[in-house]
Design a protein around this motif. Structure first.
Motif, PDB file in Angstrom:
ATOM      1  N   MET A   1       0.903  -1.027  -0.203  1.00 25.44           N
ATOM      2  CA  MET A   1      -0.083  -0.070  -0.031  1.00 25.44           C
ATOM      3  C   MET A   1       0.972   1.388  -0.134  1.00 25.44           C
ATOM      4  O   MET A   1       1.944   1.231   0.503  1.00 25.44           O
ATOM      5  CB  MET A   1      -0.737  -0.053   1.197  1.00 25.44           C
ATOM      6  N   ILE A   2       0.417   2.267  -0.281  1.00 26.91           N
ATOM      7  CA  ILE A   2       1.111   3.673  -0.411  1.00 26.91           C
ATOM      8  C   ILE A   2       0.379   4.768   0.255  1.00 26.91           C
ATOM      9  O   ILE A   2      -0.816   4.662  -0.079  1.00 26.91           O
ATOM     10  CB  ILE A   2       1.581   4.102  -2.257  1.00 26.91           C
ATOM     11  N   CYS A   3       1.058   5.561   0.717  1.00 32.00           N
ATOM     12  CA  CYS A   3       0.536   6.650   1.462  1.00 32.00           C
ATOM     13  C   CYS A   3       0.249   7.938   0.665  1.00 32.00           C
ATOM     14  O   CYS A   3       1.141   8.415  -0.121  1.00 32.00           O
ATOM     15  CB  CYS A   3       1.384   7.056   2.822  1.00 32.00           C
ATOM     16  N   LEU A   4      -0.867   8.422   0.503  1.00 33.01           N
ATOM     17  CA  LEU A   4      -1.025   9.467  -0.359  1.00 33.01           C
ATOM     18  C   LEU A   4      -1.991  10.453   0.533  1.00 33.01           C
ATOM     19  O   LEU A   4      -2.420  10.233   1.663  1.00 33.01           O
ATOM     20  CB  LEU A   4      -2.230   9.222  -1.431  1.00 33.01           C
ATOM     21  N   THR A   5      -2.111  11.832  -0.037  1.00 36.80           N
ATOM     22  CA  THR A   5      -2.588  12.946   0.680  1.00 36.80           C
ATOM     23  C   THR A   5      -4.045  13.636  -0.112  1.00 36.80           C
ATOM     24  O   THR A   5      -3.611  13.906  -1.416  1.00 36.80           O
ATOM     25  CB  THR A   5      -1.500  13.990   1.079  1.00 36.80           C
ATOM     26  N   ARG A   6      -5.035  13.618   0.300  1.00 40.44           N
ATOM     27  CA  ARG A   6      -6.165  14.165  -0.281  1.00 40.44           C
ATOM     28  C   ARG A   6      -5.833  15.694  -0.434  1.00 40.44           C
ATOM     29  O   ARG A   6      -4.950  16.206   0.256  1.00 40.44           O
ATOM     30  CB  ARG A   6      -7.372  13.920   0.339  1.00 40.44           C
ATOM     31  N   LEU A   7      -6.452  16.402  -1.121  1.00 37.03           N
ATOM     32  CA  LEU A   7      -6.277  17.995  -1.074  1.00 37.03           C
ATOM     33  C   LEU A   7      -6.674  18.568  -0.008  1.00 37.03           C
ATOM     34  O   LEU A   7      -6.234  19.715   0.274  1.00 37.03           O
ATOM     35  CB  LEU A   7      -7.319  18.353  -2.476  1.00 37.03           C
ATOM     36  N   ASN A   8      -7.535  17.963   0.976  1.00 34.56           N
ATOM     37  CA  ASN A   8      -7.799  18.719   2.194  1.00 34.56           C
ATOM     38  C   ASN A   8      -6.571  18.313   3.147  1.00 34.56           C
ATOM     39  O   ASN A   8      -6.882  18.676   4.208  1.00 34.56           O
ATOM     40  CB  ASN A   8      -9.068  18.277   2.663  1.00 34.56           C
ATOM     41  N   GLY A   9      -5.713  17.570   2.862  1.00 32.40           N
ATOM     42  CA  GLY A   9      -4.620  17.415   3.714  1.00 32.40           C
ATOM     43  C   GLY A   9      -4.684  15.929   4.496  1.00 32.40           C
ATOM     44  O   GLY A   9      -3.746  15.756   5.244  1.00 32.40           O
ATOM     45  N   GLU A  10      -5.756  15.291   4.369  1.00 30.10           N
ATOM     46  CA  GLU A  10      -6.096  14.013   5.020  1.00 30.10           C
ATOM     47  C   GLU A  10      -5.002  12.964   4.384  1.00 30.10           C
ATOM     48  O   GLU A  10      -5.488  12.846   3.216  1.00 30.10           O
ATOM     49  CB  GLU A  10      -7.345  13.701   5.034  1.00 30.10           C
ATOM     50  N   SER A  11      -4.248  12.151   5.235  1.00 29.27           N
ATOM     51  CA  SER A  11      -3.653  11.279   4.622  1.00 29.27           C
ATOM     52  C   SER A  11      -4.204  10.026   4.498  1.00 29.27           C
ATOM     53  O   SER A  11      -4.870   9.724   5.321  1.00 29.27           O
ATOM     54  CB  SER A  11      -2.324  10.988   5.428  1.00 29.27           C
ATOM     55  N   PHE A  12      -4.150   9.178   3.450  1.00 31.72           N
ATOM     56  CA  PHE A  12      -4.876   7.855   3.498  1.00 31.72           C
ATOM     57  C   PHE A  12      -3.954   6.735   2.756  1.00 31.72           C
ATOM     58  O   PHE A  12      -2.977   7.173   2.250  1.00 31.72           O
ATOM     59  CB  PHE A  12      -5.989   8.026   2.772  1.00 31.72           C
ATOM     60  N   TRP A  13      -4.057   5.474   2.999  1.00 29.50           N
ATOM     61  CA  TRP A  13      -3.450   4.296   2.362  1.00 29.50           C
ATOM     62  C   TRP A  13      -4.183   3.931   1.184  1.00 29.50           C
ATOM     63  O   TRP A  13      -5.435   3.461   1.420  1.00 29.50           O
ATOM     64  CB  TRP A  13      -3.052   3.346   3.372  1.00 29.50           C
ATOM     65  N   PHE A  14      -3.593   3.535   0.078  1.00 28.91           N
ATOM     66  CA  PHE A  14      -4.120   3.088  -0.971  1.00 28.91           C
ATOM     67  C   PHE A  14      -3.239   2.059  -1.466  1.00 28.91           C
ATOM     68  O   PHE A  14      -2.321   1.960  -1.673  1.00 28.91           O
ATOM     69  CB  PHE A  14      -4.095   4.350  -2.094  1.00 28.91           C
ATOM     70  N   ASN A  15      -4.331   1.007  -1.886  1.00 24.95           N
ATOM     71  CA  ASN A  15      -3.691  -0.510  -2.552  1.00 24.95           C
ATOM     72  C   ASN A  15      -3.204  -0.158  -3.984  1.00 24.95           C
ATOM     73  O   ASN A  15      -4.101  -0.082  -4.833  1.00 24.95           O
ATOM     74  CB  ASN A  15      -4.635  -1.462  -2.292  1.00 24.95           C
ATOM     75  N   ALA A  16      -2.032   0.011  -4.426  1.00 21.99           N
ATOM     76  CA  ALA A  16      -1.175   0.293  -5.613  1.00 21.99           C
ATOM     77  C   ALA A  16      -1.744  -0.756  -6.617  1.00 21.99           C
ATOM     78  O   ALA A  16      -1.672  -0.425  -7.860  1.00 21.99           O
ATOM     79  CB  ALA A  16       0.028   0.594  -5.487  1.00 21.99           C
ATOM     80  N   LYS A  37     -12.114   7.738  -9.134  1.00 27.04           N
ATOM     81  CA  LYS A  37     -10.915   8.670  -9.369  1.00 27.04           C
ATOM     82  C   LYS A  37     -10.684   9.289  -7.786  1.00 27.04           C
ATOM     83  O   LYS A  37     -11.570   9.658  -7.283  1.00 27.04           O
ATOM     84  CB  LYS A  37     -11.604   9.841 -10.153  1.00 27.04           C
ATOM     85  N   PHE A  38      -9.520   9.413  -7.696  1.00 25.32           N
ATOM     86  CA  PHE A  38      -8.866  10.017  -6.358  1.00 25.32           C
ATOM     87  C   PHE A  38      -8.064  10.949  -6.965  1.00 25.32           C
ATOM     88  O   PHE A  38      -7.153  11.013  -7.473  1.00 25.32           O
ATOM     89  CB  PHE A  38      -8.512   8.834  -5.667  1.00 25.32           C
ATOM     90  N   VAL A  39      -8.327  12.446  -6.327  1.00 27.51           N
ATOM     91  CA  VAL A  39      -7.452  13.631  -6.659  1.00 27.51           C
ATOM     92  C   VAL A  39      -6.487  13.632  -5.418  1.00 27.51           C
ATOM     93  O   VAL A  39      -7.058  13.726  -4.383  1.00 27.51           O
ATOM     94  CB  VAL A  39      -8.295  14.782  -6.883  1.00 27.51           C
ATOM     95  N   VAL A  40      -5.291  13.700  -5.672  1.00 24.34           N
ATOM     96  CA  VAL A  40      -4.369  13.703  -4.457  1.00 24.34           C
ATOM     97  C   VAL A  40      -3.105  15.041  -4.745  1.00 24.34           C
ATOM     98  O   VAL A  40      -3.104  15.302  -5.754  1.00 24.34           O
ATOM     99  CB  VAL A  40      -3.386  12.246  -4.390  1.00 24.34           C
ATOM    100  N   LYS A  41      -2.629  15.204  -3.526  1.00 21.93           N
ATOM    101  CA  LYS A  41      -1.807  16.300  -3.667  1.00 21.93           C
ATOM    102  C   LYS A  41      -0.389  15.947  -4.128  1.00 21.93           C
ATOM    103  O   LYS A  41       0.238  16.986  -4.595  1.00 21.93           O
ATOM    104  CB  LYS A  41      -1.337  16.784  -1.911  1.00 21.93           C
ATOM    105  N   GLU A  42       0.097  14.725  -4.118  1.00 26.65           N
ATOM    106  CA  GLU A  42       1.359  14.518  -4.561  1.00 26.65           C
ATOM    107  C   GLU A  42       1.578  14.654  -6.165  1.00 26.65           C
ATOM    108  O   GLU A  42       0.597  14.304  -6.807  1.00 26.65           O
ATOM    109  CB  GLU A  42       1.683  12.963  -4.273  1.00 26.65           C
ATOM    110  N   PRO A  43       2.588  14.952  -6.586  1.00 24.59           N
ATOM    111  CA  PRO A  43       2.983  15.011  -7.916  1.00 24.59           C
ATOM    112  C   PRO A  43       2.790  13.743  -8.863  1.00 24.59           C
ATOM    113  O   PRO A  43       3.236  12.785  -8.011  1.00 24.59           O
ATOM    114  CB  PRO A  43       4.074  15.925  -8.182  1.00 24.59           C
ATOM    115  N   GLU A  44       2.676  13.772  -9.785  1.00 25.11           N
ATOM    116  CA  GLU A  44       2.298  12.434 -10.594  1.00 25.11           C
ATOM    117  C   GLU A  44       3.679  11.648 -10.599  1.00 25.11           C
ATOM    118  O   GLU A  44       3.600  10.420 -10.145  1.00 25.11           O
ATOM    119  CB  GLU A  44       2.122  12.732 -11.994  1.00 25.11           C
ATOM    120  N   GLU A  45       4.810  12.213 -10.687  1.00 27.85           N
ATOM    121  CA  GLU A  45       6.116  11.339 -10.283  1.00 27.85           C
ATOM    122  C   GLU A  45       6.366  10.915  -9.118  1.00 27.85           C
ATOM    123  O   GLU A  45       6.668   9.824  -8.971  1.00 27.85           O
ATOM    124  CB  GLU A  45       7.341  12.312 -10.761  1.00 27.85           C
TER     125      GLU A  45
END
Length: 74
Positions: A1-16, A37-45
């Motif tokens: 799983m990878i950790c990502l951040t929603r646009l509101n700043g909330e972190s969540f774990w996502f099964n890649a 679809k999930f929109v996240v703060k992290e850049p694509e790279e």
């Protein structure tokens, strides 16, 4: 799983394993195999790098560091 951040700043774990597509337009949008679809703060790279690291960790992607063999850079 990878950790990502929603646009509101909330972190969540996502099964890649369920990621089908990652796009930036301009926000990074992840599309799952089910079409969600999930929109996240992290850049694509950064998302791609996290996915690669996750795949390596679970053995779906390997790095060969020998001359003459295929290699995959992270």
């Amino acid at each position: 799983m990878i950790c990502l951040t929603r646009l509101n700043g909330e972190s969540f774990w996502f099964n890649a394993l369920y990621i089908e597509q990652v796009q930036s337009h301009p926000d990074t949008t992840i599309t799952t195999t089910k079409g969600r679809k999930f929109v996240v703060k992290e850049p694509e790279e950064a998302v791609i790098k996290s996915i690669r690291q996750f795949y390596q960790k679970i053995g779906l992607l390997r790095i060969v560091d020998k001359a003459g063999e295929d290699s995959f850079e992270t």
